[in-house]
Design a protein around this motif. Structure first.
Motif, short mmCIF file in Angstrom:
data_model
loop_
_atom_site.label_atom_id
_atom_site.label_comp_id
_atom_site.label_asym_id
_atom_site.label_seq_id
_atom_site.Cartn_x
_atom_site.Cartn_y
_atom_site.Cartn_z
N VAL A 1 0.84 -1.07 0.49
CA VAL A 1 0.12 0.02 -0.38
C VAL A 1 0.77 0.79 0.20
N ALA A 2 2.28 1.14 0.59
CA ALA A 2 2.57 2.47 0.53
C ALA A 2 3.48 2.92 -0.37
N ARG A 3 4.39 1.63 -1.04
CA ARG A 3 4.48 1.53 -2.20
C ARG A 3 3.38 2.70 -3.41
N ALA A 4 2.18 1.81 -3.26
CA ALA A 4 0.85 2.64 -4.18
C ALA A 4 1.23 4.20 -4.47
N ARG A 5 1.13 3.59 -2.68
CA ARG A 5 0.56 5.47 -2.37
C ARG A 5 1.78 6.31 -2.82
N ASN A 6 3.06 5.88 -2.92
CA ASN A 6 4.14 6.84 -3.42
C ASN A 6 4.40 6.41 -4.46
N GLY A 7 3.90 6.01 -5.24
CA GLY A 7 3.80 6.38 -6.97
C GLY A 7 4.54 5.33 -7.29
N GLY A 8 4.80 4.21 -6.72
CA GLY A 8 5.73 2.93 -6.84
C GLY A 8 5.40 1.92 -8.13
N GLY A 9 3.51 1.42 -8.07
CA GLY A 9 2.26 0.90 -8.76
C GLY A 9 2.17 -0.13 -7.95
N PRO A 10 1.50 -1.24 -9.18
CA PRO A 10 1.04 -2.05 -8.41
C PRO A 10 1.79 -3.08 -8.00
N THR A 11 1.31 -4.40 -6.72
CA THR A 11 1.48 -5.55 -6.63
C THR A 11 0.96 -6.39 -6.55
N LEU A 12 1.37 -7.45 -6.86
CA LEU A 12 0.70 -9.12 -6.35
C LEU A 12 0.96 -9.70 -5.21
N ILE A 13 -0.12 -10.08 -4.64
CA ILE A 13 -0.31 -10.34 -3.63
C ILE A 13 -0.47 -11.57 -3.55
N GLU A 14 0.13 -12.86 -3.03
CA GLU A 14 -0.82 -14.29 -3.00
C GLU A 14 -0.57 -14.30 -1.44
N MET A 15 -1.82 -14.83 -0.59
CA MET A 15 -2.34 -15.25 0.26
C MET A 15 -3.05 -16.89 0.33
N LYS A 16 -1.84 -17.52 0.94
CA LYS A 16 -2.17 -19.37 0.94
C LYS A 16 -2.58 -19.02 1.88
N LEU A 17 -4.00 -19.83 1.79
CA LEU A 17 -5.15 -20.12 3.60
C LEU A 17 -5.79 -20.93 2.51
N SER A 18 -7.02 -20.81 3.15
CA SER A 18 -8.14 -22.54 2.42
C SER A 18 -9.23 -22.06 3.68
N ARG A 19 -10.32 -22.09 2.87
CA ARG A 19 -11.84 -22.17 3.41
C ARG A 19 -12.66 -22.93 4.38
N TYR A 20 -12.79 -22.56 5.41
CA TYR A 20 -13.84 -24.10 6.00
C TYR A 20 -15.28 -24.96 5.90
N PHE A 21 -15.71 -23.66 4.87
CA PHE A 21 -17.12 -24.45 4.09
C PHE A 21 -16.39 -24.69 2.43
N GLY A 22 -17.53 -25.17 2.23
CA GLY A 22 -18.06 -25.11 1.12
C GLY A 22 -18.08 -24.45 0.03
N HIS A 23 -17.47 -24.42 -1.41
CA HIS A 23 -17.46 -23.75 -2.17
C HIS A 23 -19.50 -22.52 -2.35
N PHE A 24 -20.31 -22.98 -1.93
CA PHE A 24 -21.63 -22.41 -1.62
C PHE A 24 -22.01 -23.12 -0.70
N GLU A 25 -23.14 -22.63 0.05
CA GLU A 25 -23.63 -23.40 0.92
C GLU A 25 -24.63 -25.01 0.37
N GLY A 26 -23.90 -25.18 0.83
CA GLY A 26 -24.87 -27.43 -0.04
C GLY A 26 -24.03 -28.18 -0.02
N ASP A 27 -22.78 -27.29 -0.86
CA ASP A 27 -21.64 -28.14 -1.08
C ASP A 27 -21.20 -29.24 -0.42
N ALA A 28 -21.75 -30.47 -0.78
CA ALA A 28 -20.77 -31.75 -0.32
C ALA A 28 -19.40 -31.64 0.43
#
Length: 325
Positions: free
Chosen positions: A223-250
């Motif tokens: 965010v500091a880089r972007a605000r200061n004119g440094g351009g974009p950044t790609l962040i990859e969050m390695k995580l997981s969801r607890y529930f299904g893709h949608f409610e009702g997903d087995a």
């Protein structure tokens, strides 16, 4: 542990994460009653990503989220009671009951909205970031997308455009391991989505999405880089969801005990509590007090949503681009 947040800020972060968790787990129960229309995609398990990111943003910054957008909306400051009413399709909702779960928005908070179109947030965020750059507001745009959307051409085009125009954008890929029911190991050619940043001339950063402090640090830099004119950044969050893709997903595509193991070993709320209590930055009693207040808030939100009126029939053709005779 390197921490730059004071006790008040830490408790605010915990409150936001706990609110998301309680909101989503309550929706899991309420949806089963059949009272909630449409589809619901729950964010539980990914709270650190949303809150660690939004803690660097203000109402002048814009966020575009996904079909799994409740957590982002809560972390960005959208009113929880209005969100619950929106999910119930009530006139008191943040979009007057016309958007539902997948289209919650609040422009006053910089929330461009949840979106049922995979990858659609890319161009929206670039537009918001371009406006901020032209108007010199200092604002940034954050585009959340999943591992499935990482293969969408519109995301590639948006990242390229953001680099070419040096836009203040942060692209946050929340890689929860599954595009609906397809493992990312089958659908994403690269081992890391963040590695694709090199092709667009921007930094790519991999973050433990279960760790609020790791997210907070990485997003602070981006965010500091972007605000200061440094351009974009790609962040990859390695995580997981607890529930299904949608409610009702087995969730038959997940290994037996996979979710339980995640809850026991990687839960972002548990990890947050262990670290702040061990470092004596907040007490267990402080956190339990927040838990009780959040539970009361969600109880109230559900009660108010159920009691609220449905949109009136004559509101059907309002809030659209064209006025019909």
């Amino acid at each position: 542990m390197s921490v730059t947040l004071n006790k008040e800020q830490l408790l605010a972060a915990y409150r936001s994460m706990r609110t998301i968790r309680e909101f989503e787990e309550r929706l899991h129960v309420e949806f089963a009653t059949g009272e909630i229309p449409g589809f619901v995609h729950l964010y539980a398990g990914e709270e650190a990503s949303a809150v660690g990111t939004m803690s660097h943003l203000n109402d002048n910054d814009y966020v575009a989220t996904t079909h799994r957008g409740h957590g982002h909306c809560i972390a960005k400051g959208v009113d929880v009671r209005e969100m619950m009413a929106e999910i119930y399709g009530r006139a008191t909702g943040s979009c007057r009951g016309k958007g539902g779960s997948m289209h919650i928005a609040d422009l006053s908070k910089g929330m461009l909205g949840a979106n049922g179109i995979v990858g659609a947030g890319g161009p929206l965020t670039c537009g918001a970031a371009l406006a901020a750059k032209q108007k010199k507001t200092g604002g940034v745009g954050v585009c959340f997308f999943g591992d499935g959307a990482s293969n969408q051409g519109v995301i590639f085009e948006s990242m390229n455009l953001a680099s070419v125009w040096r836009l203040p954008v942060i692209f946050v890929a929340e890689n929860n391991g599954y595009a609906e029911a397809t493992s990312s190991t089958w659908s994403v050619a690269a081992d890391n989505i963040a590695d694709r940043a090199n092709g667009f001339g921007m930094p790519g950063v991999i973050v433990d999405g279960f760790d609020f402090f790791a997210v907070h640090e990485a997003l602070g830099e981006a965010v500091a880089r972007a605000r200061n004119g440094g351009g974009p950044t790609l962040i990859e969050m390695k995580l997981s969801r607890y529930f299904g893709h949608f409610e009702g997903d087995a969730q038959t595509y997940r290994a037996p005990g996979e979710v339980q193991k995640l809850r026991e070993e990687k839960d972002c709320l548990k990890r947050f509590e262990e670290r702040v209590v061990r470092a004596e930055l907040a007490s267990t009693d402080d956190l339990r007090k927040v838990d009780a207040e959040v539970k009361a808030l969600i109880d109230d939100a559900v009660a108010k949503a159920k009691a609220a009126p449905l949109p009136a029939p004559d509101a059907l053709l309002t809030d659209v681009y064209v006025s019909y005779p």
